[in-house]
Design a protein around this motif. Structure first.
Motif, PDB file in Angstrom:
ATOM      1  N   LYS A   2       0.832  -1.195   0.000  1.00 14.33           N
ATOM      2  CA  LYS A   2       0.000   0.000   0.000  1.00 14.33           C
ATOM      3  C   LYS A   2       0.872   1.252   0.000  1.00 14.33           C
ATOM      4  O   LYS A   2       1.883   1.339   0.696  1.00 14.33           O
ATOM      5  N   ALA A   3       0.457   2.257  -0.791  1.00 13.85           N
ATOM      6  CA  ALA A   3       1.148   3.546  -0.846  1.00 13.85           C
ATOM      7  C   ALA A   3       0.157   4.658  -0.555  1.00 13.85           C
ATOM      8  O   ALA A   3      -0.969   4.646  -1.072  1.00 13.85           O
ATOM      9  N   ILE A   4       0.549   5.618   0.268  1.00 16.69           N
ATOM     10  CA  ILE A   4      -0.298   6.759   0.615  1.00 16.69           C
ATOM     11  C   ILE A   4      -0.045   7.866  -0.397  1.00 16.69           C
ATOM     12  O   ILE A   4       1.087   8.356  -0.533  1.00 16.69           O
ATOM     13  N   ILE A   5      -1.075   8.273  -1.115  1.00 11.43           N
ATOM     14  CA  ILE A   5      -0.942   9.245  -2.204  1.00 11.43           C
ATOM     15  C   ILE A   5      -1.584  10.569  -1.785  1.00 11.43           C
ATOM     16  O   ILE A   5      -2.800  10.741  -1.874  1.00 11.43           O
ATOM     17  N   CYS A   6      -0.784  11.498  -1.312  1.00 13.09           N
ATOM     18  CA  CYS A   6      -1.283  12.815  -0.918  1.00 13.09           C
ATOM     19  C   CYS A   6      -1.204  13.763  -2.117  1.00 13.09           C
ATOM     20  O   CYS A   6      -0.137  13.895  -2.729  1.00 13.09           O
ATOM     21  N   GLY A   7      -2.310  14.414  -2.420  1.00 14.15           N
ATOM     22  CA  GLY A   7      -2.298  15.330  -3.559  1.00 14.15           C
ATOM     23  C   GLY A   7      -3.704  15.719  -3.972  1.00 14.15           C
ATOM     24  O   GLY A   7      -4.692  15.387  -3.315  1.00 14.15           O
ATOM     25  N   SER A   8      -3.772  16.386  -5.088  1.00 13.44           N
ATOM     26  CA  SER A   8      -5.047  16.912  -5.570  1.00 13.44           C
ATOM     27  C   SER A   8      -5.868  15.840  -6.274  1.00 13.44           C
ATOM     28  O   SER A   8      -5.339  14.879  -6.838  1.00 13.44           O
ATOM     29  N   SER A 141       2.453  15.105  -3.395  1.00 17.70           N
ATOM     30  CA  SER A 141       2.387  15.702  -4.728  1.00 17.70           C
ATOM     31  C   SER A 141       1.594  17.004  -4.649  1.00 17.70           C
ATOM     32  O   SER A 141       1.054  17.345  -3.597  1.00 17.70           O
ATOM     33  N   PRO A 142       1.521  17.774  -5.734  1.00 18.46           N
ATOM     34  CA  PRO A 142       0.858  19.084  -5.692  1.00 18.46           C
ATOM     35  C   PRO A 142      -0.539  19.055  -5.071  1.00 18.46           C
ATOM     36  O   PRO A 142      -1.372  18.234  -5.429  1.00 18.46           O
ATOM     37  N   ASP A 143      -0.751  19.988  -4.149  1.00 21.56           N
ATOM     38  CA  ASP A 143      -1.967  20.033  -3.361  1.00 21.56           C
ATOM     39  C   ASP A 143      -2.056  21.435  -2.771  1.00 21.56           C
ATOM     40  O   ASP A 143      -1.288  22.326  -3.144  1.00 21.56           O
ATOM     41  N   GLY A 144      -2.957  21.666  -1.815  1.00 22.95           N
ATOM     42  CA  GLY A 144      -2.944  22.918  -1.090  1.00 22.95           C
ATOM     43  C   GLY A 144      -1.617  23.071  -0.365  1.00 22.95           C
ATOM     44  O   GLY A 144      -1.063  22.086   0.144  1.00 22.95           O
ATOM     45  N   LYS A 145      -1.100  24.294  -0.284  1.00 19.70           N
ATOM     46  CA  LYS A 145       0.221  24.502   0.313  1.00 19.70           C
ATOM     47  C   LYS A 145       0.295  23.984   1.738  1.00 19.70           C
ATOM     48  O   LYS A 145       1.224  23.245   2.100  1.00 19.70           O
ATOM     49  N   GLU A 146      -0.669  24.359   2.567  1.00 22.14           N
ATOM     50  CA  GLU A 146      -0.647  23.922   3.961  1.00 22.14           C
ATOM     51  C   GLU A 146      -0.719  22.408   4.059  1.00 22.14           C
ATOM     52  O   GLU A 146      -0.072  21.787   4.917  1.00 22.14           O
ATOM     53  N   GLY A 147      -1.489  21.793   3.179  1.00 21.71           N
ATOM     54  CA  GLY A 147      -1.583  20.345   3.172  1.00 21.71           C
ATOM     55  C   GLY A 147      -0.257  19.693   2.833  1.00 21.71           C
ATOM     56  O   GLY A 147       0.141  18.704   3.468  1.00 21.71           O
ATOM     57  N   PHE A 164       8.949  13.550  -2.409  1.00 23.89           N
ATOM     58  CA  PHE A 164       8.491  14.932  -2.500  1.00 23.89           C
ATOM     59  C   PHE A 164       8.427  15.295  -3.974  1.00 23.89           C
ATOM     60  O   PHE A 164       9.423  15.267  -4.681  1.00 23.89           O
ATOM     61  N   ASP A 165       7.213  15.617  -4.425  1.00 25.06           N
ATOM     62  CA  ASP A 165       6.936  15.904  -5.840  1.00 25.06           C
ATOM     63  C   ASP A 165       6.253  17.270  -5.922  1.00 25.06           C
ATOM     64  O   ASP A 165       5.024  17.345  -5.987  1.00 25.06           O
ATOM     65  N   PRO A 166       7.011  18.362  -5.922  1.00 27.73           N
ATOM     66  CA  PRO A 166       6.397  19.695  -5.866  1.00 27.73           C
ATOM     67  C   PRO A 166       5.615  20.064  -7.113  1.00 27.73           C
ATOM     68  O   PRO A 166       4.590  20.751  -7.038  1.00 27.73           O
ATOM     69  N   GLY A 167       6.071  19.623  -8.289  1.00 21.26           N
ATOM     70  CA  GLY A 167       5.352  19.860  -9.532  1.00 21.26           C
ATOM     71  C   GLY A 167       4.881  21.282  -9.708  1.00 21.26           C
ATOM     72  O   GLY A 167       5.606  22.249  -9.459  1.00 21.26           O
ATOM     73  N   GLN A 168       3.613  21.418 -10.114  1.00 19.70           N
ATOM     74  CA  GLN A 168       3.040  22.742 -10.351  1.00 19.70           C
ATOM     75  C   GLN A 168       2.889  23.551  -9.069  1.00 19.70           C
ATOM     76  O   GLN A 168       2.618  24.755  -9.112  1.00 19.70           O
ATOM     77  N   GLY A 169       3.068  22.895  -7.910  1.00 19.89           N
ATOM     78  CA  GLY A 169       2.987  23.611  -6.645  1.00 19.89           C
ATOM     79  C   GLY A 169       4.251  24.353  -6.280  1.00 19.89           C
ATOM     80  O   GLY A 169       4.275  25.103  -5.294  1.00 19.89           O
ATOM     81  N   MET A 170       5.306  24.175  -7.063  1.00 18.83           N
ATOM     82  CA  MET A 170       6.592  24.800  -6.750  1.00 18.83           C
ATOM     83  C   MET A 170       6.498  26.309  -6.499  1.00 18.83           C
ATOM     84  O   MET A 170       7.101  26.821  -5.545  1.00 18.83           O
ATOM     85  N   PRO A 171       5.756  27.084  -7.313  1.00 15.63           N
ATOM     86  CA  PRO A 171       5.722  28.527  -7.096  1.00 15.63           C
ATOM     87  C   PRO A 171       5.171  28.953  -5.738  1.00 15.63           C
ATOM     88  O   PRO A 171       5.376  30.098  -5.322  1.00 15.63           O
ATOM     89  N   MET A 172       4.481  28.060  -5.029  1.00 18.65           N
ATOM     90  CA  MET A 172       3.919  28.424  -3.731  1.00 18.65           C
ATOM     91  C   MET A 172       4.975  28.543  -2.645  1.00 18.65           C
ATOM     92  O   MET A 172       4.731  29.141  -1.596  1.00 18.65           O
ATOM     93  N   PHE A 173       6.156  27.957  -2.871  1.00 23.05           N
ATOM     94  CA  PHE A 173       7.148  27.842  -1.815  1.00 23.05           C
ATOM     95  C   PHE A 173       8.361  28.729  -2.068  1.00 23.05           C
ATOM     96  O   PHE A 173       8.835  28.849  -3.200  1.00 23.05           O
ATOM     97  N   ASN A 174       8.879  29.309  -0.991  1.00 23.26           N
ATOM     98  CA  ASN A 174      10.134  30.043  -1.099  1.00 23.26           C
ATOM     99  C   ASN A 174      11.292  29.076  -0.866  1.00 23.26           C
ATOM    100  O   ASN A 174      11.089  27.881  -0.593  1.00 23.26           O
ATOM    101  N   ASP A 252       2.472  12.130 -13.785  1.00 22.95           N
ATOM    102  CA  ASP A 252       1.845  11.357 -12.716  1.00 22.95           C
ATOM    103  C   ASP A 252       1.992   9.852 -12.966  1.00 22.95           C
ATOM    104  O   ASP A 252       2.209   9.078 -12.030  1.00 22.95           O
ATOM    105  N   ALA A 253       1.868   9.445 -14.221  1.00 21.34           N
ATOM    106  CA  ALA A 253       2.076   8.030 -14.552  1.00 21.34           C
ATOM    107  C   ALA A 253       3.511   7.621 -14.234  1.00 21.34           C
ATOM    108  O   ALA A 253       3.766   6.530 -13.697  1.00 21.34           O
ATOM    109  N   TYR A 254       4.456   8.498 -14.557  1.00 21.08           N
ATOM    110  CA  TYR A 254       5.871   8.239 -14.247  1.00 21.08           C
ATOM    111  C   TYR A 254       6.049   8.051 -12.742  1.00 21.08           C
ATOM    112  O   TYR A 254       6.738   7.128 -12.293  1.00 21.08           O
ATOM    113  N   ARG A 255       5.428   8.913 -11.943  1.00 18.63           N
ATOM    114  CA  ARG A 255       5.581   8.828 -10.494  1.00 18.63           C
ATOM    115  C   ARG A 255       4.964   7.552  -9.925  1.00 18.63           C
ATOM    116  O   ARG A 255       5.476   6.988  -8.953  1.00 18.63           O
ATOM    117  N   ALA A 256       3.889   7.082 -10.539  1.00 19.82           N
ATOM    118  CA  ALA A 256       3.333   5.793 -10.126  1.00 19.82           C
ATOM    119  C   ALA A 256       4.347   4.679 -10.366  1.00 19.82           C
ATOM    120  O   ALA A 256       4.484   3.753  -9.556  1.00 19.82           O
TER     121      ALA A 256
END
Length: 311
Positions: A2-8, A141-147, A164-174, A252-256
């Motif tokens: 089992k793998a826990i998939i956090c993301g949108s 993976s990309p999700d809400g920043k706080e999440g 850690f897969d920041p993807g399109q969420g990268m701009p949210m972080f300094n 996403d397929a690659y990450r799977a």
């Protein structure tokens, strides 16, 4: 396994523009951009990083457990996940929000312009990993920043290794925030553009990342990917495709594929090739969750592609 998939989890509204964006954007008018594209073809697909990764991992006969927040319009998507026996009990519905929505326009060169409404995704931090049954590994993976921040911290505190897969969420972080997230993770994966952005924001080199994580995986599109570890760099060749239909969801397929290899203790040479073939299979189909294969069919294509067996 089992793998826990956090993301949108999101609905992708995908539109095809039968021309090139560059033919309709005047370089000297970028400061006052006002363009309209006629898109004769449009479809609505199930998407979002957690949904896409979970779907692909299920095709490989692993057990994904998506963790995310969705809106009042999620019922058709939940039925879809259930039809593939994907456990979605930790996908929380918020009745005062819409599910995240992406509006993606792709031109004939596979360039994309995307508008994204986060909706319920912004509340991803409501899912607490310490209160669910964890798997062998996970991914942020990309999700809400706080999440993303909370789930990385919780994985680290629980001792669960994760990507850690920041993807399109990268701009949210300094830079400071990205350095902290990298240091908490076991593996970091980005595409070549995201890797350049990560370096610019963090001031870190490849060596700096590898002092904090076990591997840095950089995808290179049609050129394959490269996996950097402390002891060695692996150059993973691209997998052959029968034809390019739609690049949406290939990452996403690659990450799977990465998760599958890590779940089963495979080496990086094999894991990288599994991931690359997953991306190649996805690009042959429109949308993010329309490709189909059995685990045995995947193994057969892997042997045919790389002349290596993963039985």
């Amino acid at each position: 396994m089992k793998a826990i998939i956090c993301g949108s989890l999101a609905y992708d509204n995908i539109m095809s523009f039968h021309d090139r964006f560059r033919n309709h954007i005047l370089p000297d008018k970028i400061h006052m951009l006002n363009v309209s594209f006629m898109v004769p073809a449009m479809r609505r697909e199930f998407g979002g990083c957690a949904g896409n990764i979970s779907y692909n991992l299920a095709l490989l006969d692993d057990i994904p457990l998506p963790v995310g927040t969705v809106g009042k319009d999620f019922a058709p998507y939940r039925e879809w996940l259930t039809s593939f026996d994907i456990d979605n009990r930790h996908v929380i519905t918020l009745d005062d929000c819409f599910t995240a929505q992406a509006f993606i326009t792709t031109d004939i060169d596979d360039n994309q312009i995307t508008a994204f409404h986060p909706g319920a995704m912004s509340h991803a931090h409501r899912n607490n990993l310490t209160q669910i049954e964890l798997g062998k590994i996970g991914i942020v993976s990309p999700d809400g920043k706080e999440g993303m921040v909370e789930h990385a911290r919780q994985f680290a505190e629980l001792g669960t290794p994760f990507i850690f897969d920041p993807g399109q969420g990268m701009p949210m972080f300094n830079g400071e925030e990205l350095r902290a997230l990298i240091a908490q993770s076991n593996w970091v994966t980005v595409n070549d553009y995201e890797w350049q952005l990560m370096q610019n924001r963090t001031g870190w080199t490849e060596a700096d990342v590898l002092r904090n994580a076990d591997a840095l995986i950089v995808t290179l599109g049609s050129l394959g990917s490269v996996i950097h570890t402390f002891n060695r760099t692996y150059e993973i060749p691209p997998a052959k495709v029968s034809g390019i239909s739609d690049p949406t969801g290939c990452g996403d397929a690659y990450r799977a594929g990465l998760l599958h290899g890590l779940l089963h203790g495979m080496d990086w040479e094999i894991t990288g090739r599994i991931a690359g073939l997953m991306g190649a299979i996805k690009i042959e189909s429109p949308g993010t969750q329309n490709h189909r294969f059995t685990a045995q069919e995947f193994k057969a294509r892997f042997r045919e592609t790389y002349r290596i067996s993963i039985d």
